[in-house]
Structures are given as structure tokens and as C-alpha cells.
Design a protein around this motif. Sequence first.
Motif, PDB file in Angstrom:
ATOM      1  N   ARG A   1      50.771  39.683  30.319  1.00 48.84           N
ATOM      2  CA  ARG A   1      49.553  39.567  31.121  1.00 48.84           C
ATOM      3  C   ARG A   1      49.053  38.137  31.015  1.00 48.84           C
ATOM      4  O   ARG A   1      49.414  37.404  30.086  1.00 48.84           O
ATOM      5  CB  ARG A   1      48.481  40.556  30.664  1.00 48.84           C
ATOM      6  CG  ARG A   1      47.937  40.307  29.272  1.00 48.84           C
ATOM      7  CD  ARG A   1      47.189  41.496  28.734  1.00 48.84           C
ATOM      8  NE  ARG A   1      48.010  42.684  28.748  1.00 48.84           N
ATOM      9  CZ  ARG A   1      48.882  42.986  27.781  1.00 48.84           C
ATOM     10  NH1 ARG A   1      49.031  42.177  26.757  1.00 48.84           N
ATOM     11  NH2 ARG A   1      49.598  44.065  27.848  1.00 48.84           N
ATOM     12  N   GLY A   2      48.207  37.748  31.952  1.00 49.60           N
ATOM     13  CA  GLY A   2      47.644  36.414  31.949  1.00 49.60           C
ATOM     14  C   GLY A   2      46.162  36.441  31.653  1.00 49.60           C
ATOM     15  O   GLY A   2      45.521  37.502  31.632  1.00 49.60           O
ATOM     16  N   ALA A   3      45.586  35.261  31.455  1.00 45.97           N
ATOM     17  CA  ALA A   3      44.164  35.162  31.128  1.00 45.97           C
ATOM     18  C   ALA A   3      43.296  35.730  32.241  1.00 45.97           C
ATOM     19  O   ALA A   3      42.228  36.296  31.988  1.00 45.97           O
ATOM     20  CB  ALA A   3      43.799  33.706  30.852  1.00 45.97           C
ATOM     21  N   SER A   4      43.755  35.605  33.501  1.00 40.02           N
ATOM     22  CA  SER A   4      42.947  36.084  34.625  1.00 40.02           C
ATOM     23  C   SER A   4      42.855  37.603  34.680  1.00 40.02           C
ATOM     24  O   SER A   4      41.993  38.154  35.372  1.00 40.02           O
ATOM     25  CB  SER A   4      43.522  35.561  35.948  1.00 40.02           C
ATOM     26  OG  SER A   4      44.837  36.059  36.153  1.00 40.02           O
ATOM     27  N   ASP A   5      43.726  38.293  33.956  1.00 36.72           N
ATOM     28  CA  ASP A   5      43.684  39.757  33.968  1.00 36.72           C
ATOM     29  C   ASP A   5      42.396  40.304  33.370  1.00 36.72           C
ATOM     30  O   ASP A   5      42.067  41.480  33.574  1.00 36.72           O
ATOM     31  CB  ASP A   5      44.879  40.330  33.202  1.00 36.72           C
ATOM     32  CG  ASP A   5      46.183  40.190  33.975  1.00 36.72           C
ATOM     33  OD1 ASP A   5      46.130  40.182  35.217  1.00 36.72           O
ATOM     34  OD2 ASP A   5      47.242  40.079  33.335  1.00 36.72           O
TER      35      ASP A   5
ATOM     36  N   ASP B   1      39.585  39.870  34.357  1.00 37.05           N
ATOM     37  CA  ASP B   1      38.664  40.190  35.454  1.00 37.05           C
ATOM     38  C   ASP B   1      39.139  41.355  36.310  1.00 37.05           C
ATOM     39  O   ASP B   1      38.487  41.697  37.300  1.00 37.05           O
ATOM     40  CB  ASP B   1      38.476  38.957  36.346  1.00 37.05           C
ATOM     41  CG  ASP B   1      37.836  37.795  35.600  1.00 37.05           C
ATOM     42  OD1 ASP B   1      36.914  38.048  34.807  1.00 37.05           O
ATOM     43  OD2 ASP B   1      38.272  36.642  35.815  1.00 37.05           O
ATOM     44  N   GLU B   2      40.254  41.983  35.960  1.00 32.61           N
ATOM     45  CA  GLU B   2      40.787  43.078  36.767  1.00 32.61           C
ATOM     46  C   GLU B   2      39.990  44.360  36.495  1.00 32.61           C
ATOM     47  O   GLU B   2      39.913  44.826  35.355  1.00 32.61           O
ATOM     48  CB  GLU B   2      42.261  43.302  36.432  1.00 32.61           C
ATOM     49  CG  GLU B   2      42.934  44.328  37.323  1.00 32.61           C
ATOM     50  CD  GLU B   2      44.400  44.504  36.976  1.00 32.61           C
ATOM     51  OE1 GLU B   2      45.249  44.151  37.809  1.00 32.61           O
ATOM     52  OE2 GLU B   2      44.692  44.994  35.861  1.00 32.61           O
TER      53      GLU B   2
ATOM     54  N   ALA C   1      43.012  44.407  31.533  1.00 31.01           N
ATOM     55  CA  ALA C   1      41.776  43.650  31.320  1.00 31.01           C
ATOM     56  C   ALA C   1      41.305  43.802  29.875  1.00 31.01           C
ATOM     57  O   ALA C   1      40.872  42.828  29.239  1.00 31.01           O
ATOM     58  CB  ALA C   1      40.697  44.115  32.290  1.00 31.01           C
TER      59      ALA C   1
ATOM     60  N   ALA D   1      43.611  41.670  27.731  1.00 28.06           N
ATOM     61  CA  ALA D   1      43.310  40.252  27.911  1.00 28.06           C
ATOM     62  C   ALA D   1      42.000  39.887  27.213  1.00 28.06           C
ATOM     63  O   ALA D   1      41.857  38.782  26.667  1.00 28.06           O
ATOM     64  CB  ALA D   1      43.235  39.921  29.404  1.00 28.06           C
ATOM     65  N   HIS D   2      41.062  40.820  27.215  1.00 29.93           N
ATOM     66  CA  HIS D   2      39.794  40.608  26.521  1.00 29.93           C
ATOM     67  C   HIS D   2      40.021  40.462  25.014  1.00 29.93           C
ATOM     68  O   HIS D   2      39.458  39.560  24.367  1.00 29.93           O
ATOM     69  CB  HIS D   2      38.860  41.784  26.814  1.00 29.93           C
ATOM     70  CG  HIS D   2      37.552  41.731  26.108  1.00 29.93           C
ATOM     71  ND1 HIS D   2      37.096  42.754  25.299  1.00 29.93           N
ATOM     72  CD2 HIS D   2      36.582  40.780  26.077  1.00 29.93           C
ATOM     73  CE1 HIS D   2      35.912  42.440  24.817  1.00 29.93           C
ATOM     74  NE2 HIS D   2      35.569  41.248  25.268  1.00 29.93           N
TER      75      HIS D   2
ATOM     76  N   LYS E   1      41.450  37.041  24.330  1.00 26.71           N
ATOM     77  CA  LYS E   1      40.466  35.962  24.483  1.00 26.71           C
ATOM     78  C   LYS E   1      39.498  35.932  23.301  1.00 26.71           C
ATOM     79  O   LYS E   1      39.142  34.857  22.800  1.00 26.71           O
ATOM     80  CB  LYS E   1      39.692  36.129  25.787  1.00 26.71           C
ATOM     81  CG  LYS E   1      38.744  34.965  26.091  1.00 26.71           C
ATOM     82  CD  LYS E   1      38.068  35.128  27.441  1.00 26.71           C
ATOM     83  CE  LYS E   1      37.315  33.854  27.843  1.00 26.71           C
ATOM     84  NZ  LYS E   1      36.342  33.410  26.837  1.00 26.71           N
TER      85      LYS E   1
END
Length: 522
Positions: A120-124, A126-127, A138, A141-142, A145
Motif C-alpha cells: 500500500r502507499g501513503a495515499s491509502d 485517505d481511502e 487506510a 497506512a494509518h 504513518k
Amino acid sequence: MTKRTLFALLAALALGGALLATPERTGTATAAPDSRAMTGTTEGTTYVFRVPIDGPDRAQDLLRRGFDVLEQRQGDDLFVLGDAATQRKLHSAGFQAEVDSVLPEPQWEPPRKRDSNETRGASDIDETYYGGYPTVNAHYAHLDKVAADHPDLATVVTYGQSWRKANGDRRGYDLKAICITKRTGEDCQQRTDAPKPRFFLMSQVHAREITTGVMSWRWIDHLVGNYAGNAEVKSLLDTTEIWVVPIGNPDGVDIVQQNGNSPLLQRKNANTSNGNCTGTQIGIDLNRNNGSHWGESGSSSYPCAETYRGPHADSEVENRALQSLWTKLYPDRRDGGPSVPAPADTKGLMLSMHSYSDMVLFPWAYANVRTGNDSSLRSMARDMANMMGYRYGQPPEILYAASGGHDDWTYDKLGVASFTFEIGPASGSCGGFLPRYGCQDGFWNKVRPALMYAAKKAKSPYGGGSDPGDPPDCSATAWQSSQLYHPRSVVSHDGSEWRSTWYAWPGDEPGVASVWERTGPC
């Protein structure tokens, strides 16, 4: 009007007709149309059916037959999720089943389908789906982060694989947890002699209970975001390890999030190896599969039932992975029968979040017998319930008996103080499994102080709840189980004052029967 209500009204008239003649009483006695009077159903619509139950044996019969019995109870009534065919099956099995509510179909666009959930990427982060609920990716990814932004506080741990991934399906997921504490060299290691006590929180074991994942997300952010500026949070993280599993059943959550405008209210995991099941019938109920009194109550042996307990105890990889993690985090402090207590110096606390019904539950769930640590567990449950305005008790006391649950397992096998929150009301705009996302602020404001309380109790849970001190002055007379109560009657019971909103039948216990509303401590 039901026979029960009619009889209560006639009895009330005989006992106090003059009282009922006052304007206030006359206004109260004019009831709004009762949704239970609805009997017609339409094919293709999802309903909650109210099912009167005559005693615990009949409740177990309902559960064994494989109906989707909700974690909700009002007086002697249980509630079943289903469609028109479900109502017909209930009637055929000898149960009354009246429509209590109709579930509206939520509208959302599913997240994009992926061939693989390996990366997964950092932008996930926000999914989302359904107006703001984070997807599994998401959530993960959270976690990444948070650990990257707060390396002094947070560590992400992969503790297993979901059923799909363990069976070679690239749609499957790793099972992930995060450990949060002010880290030293010995913290967040999977060893039972850790220097700090541990508070363990998990959510979305039942996939469709989407509120609970949001509560875990906000709990994580509350801790790492307030360490520098909140003395209470700083003290907690300086002295306690906080473990969070935000998604205990990622395959099941994926089924919920991927079905867009025709959501599948998936409860179980995604195991398709048992029975010829379709839709939400696939899988095993992870909260009935644990090897603590497995198969004794509140579950079904039918593979397509929503409470299917699995072919044998601990059959599911998700549960075996959780149990393995728990046994690495907590020493075994309890050995013996149901009434044998864990030692008074036992550390640690586990809390599993579910929805809905505004309850705090604690062992034993499998039967209406008390643990050897009942006084402490009950006291802590009362404290947390009072913070949130919830009811509290063992499941057989205020809901129904159910074996194979996670909180029974952690207490049974390890002696860890264990609780379940059932978050959210049964009805209203913020009720049910799929409340609008805007409801989460209200839920969080109630849940946050109870989570802080539970986390602080991890250092010495069997010291019990806070000393409530002397109760406030209270002139209310004690509730009598044999008495019929008029609307707006005020009684005291179980440390609280209660007011009846309608006629309370003999045996309608405050805190159990919905006719009573709590007005404060007493």
C-alpha cells in the motif's frame, strides 16, 4: 397494543383510575403507534425483527437454529436481522417475529478493487467508504504513518495472516497491531515479563460493526497526538504499553467495504471451506470460535449460520494468531474452574469493541455463573458504564449466553481482566451497524474517557473499580420485582435512580427492561 400492555393498562386503571385522570397521566398514556405492530414485509428489504423469548432455553434454541441474533435485548425480547424469508422461518420454528425496524440501504461507492493487498502507499490513508469510514488499507497506512511520525512512541507489529492470505488469495491481508508507549529498550517486545502493564484494545472482529474501527483509529491518534501536551496521556504512556488491533477481521471488512450501494453486512471471516454458503453466510464467527467453553451456548453448528462456531475450537487462523500474540504479552495467571480467581496482583486488561446496544459486558459470557474476580470486574464495568451512560453486566444477565468469545478466552486461559463494549444505540439516526459517519464524534466523546479509565486500570485491575463513596441522598424507594409501576414512577436499583417511561410490568428490571431510563446515581 400488545396483550401485555393492555393487561398493564387495565391493572393500572383498577389500581389508580383517579390518578390516570390527571392531564399529565392522560397525555403519557397516549402512546405513539408501536412499530412492533408492523407485520408486512417486502422481498429484498432488510429488517430487524423483534422476537419475544420465554426464558434462556428458548434463547439458546433461537441461536442454535442459526438466525442472525443481534447483540440487543429489551426485557424478554431479542432481535433478529433478516428479510421476509427470515420472518417466515422464524414463524415456522414457532417464534413470533414482528418488524421492529427497517434498515435503509446506505449509498456509497466502493473503494477501487485491487488484485493484491500485499502493498500500500501513503495515499491509502485517505481511502474511505460510506461517507468517511476508513478501509482496511487506510487503517494499515494509518498505522505506518503513526509509527513513522512518532518513532519514540509507536511500533507496528505483524502478528499473522487472514484466512484469504494464509490460503494463497492475494486479496487477503496481514494481521496488524500497533504498540504505543514511551519507548525504552525493553518496551513493545513480545515477552511476558515486560516491565510495564499492558492494555489491549481490538475492533472489527465482526466486520459489519464499522463504528468500532473508527474508535480504534481515534484512540491511537488521541494517544500519540496528546503525549506532549496532556499530563494524563503522558503519564499513561510513560507507565503502560497500549496495544491496538484496529481490524481483527480484515477479510470480512473487505467484503463490507467492497459492496457499495448493495452492502453485505458481513459478520464472519471469509473462510469458504465449510458448507455450500453464499453471500454473508460464508465464514466462521470469530467471536464464537475461541476454545473457551466452545460450543456450549449462543452459537450454531450450521456452517451458513451467522453464529457458526467453526468445525472445532480455534479452527480459524485469525483467532490462533490473536491467541499466540496474547500468550506472548500476558503470563498465564489463572488455572482452574470457572470460580477460581486470577491472583490479586495480576496485571493487564483486554477490551474488545463491538456494536451495538450501549453495553459494557464482562465474563462469564458462556453461562450465568460468576468468575472468581466478579467483584472487581463488575465494579470496573459499572464505572465505565456510568461514564458512557451504558448498561453493564454479564451477557447472560443483560443479553444472552454465548460461548467461544474473545473476552472469555483471555480471562479463562490467562486471567486477564476482559471486557466488551457494545457501542451505539439500537435505533435512531446514529443507531445500528451503519450509522452515518457524522455520528462518530458523539460516540468518541463517550468512549474516550472509558478507554482512558480501562488503560489506567491495566496496572492493577483486580483492585476493582473506583470507590464510589457514599451514594448521594436518594429518597427513591427500592424497585420491587413483583410490583406494577405507572409511567413516571421513580425507583432505586443497583446503585442508580430510574424513571419509568410507560407501565413497567412485574419483573421488568431497571437496567434491563427498556421501559426504565436511568436518571443518575442513587
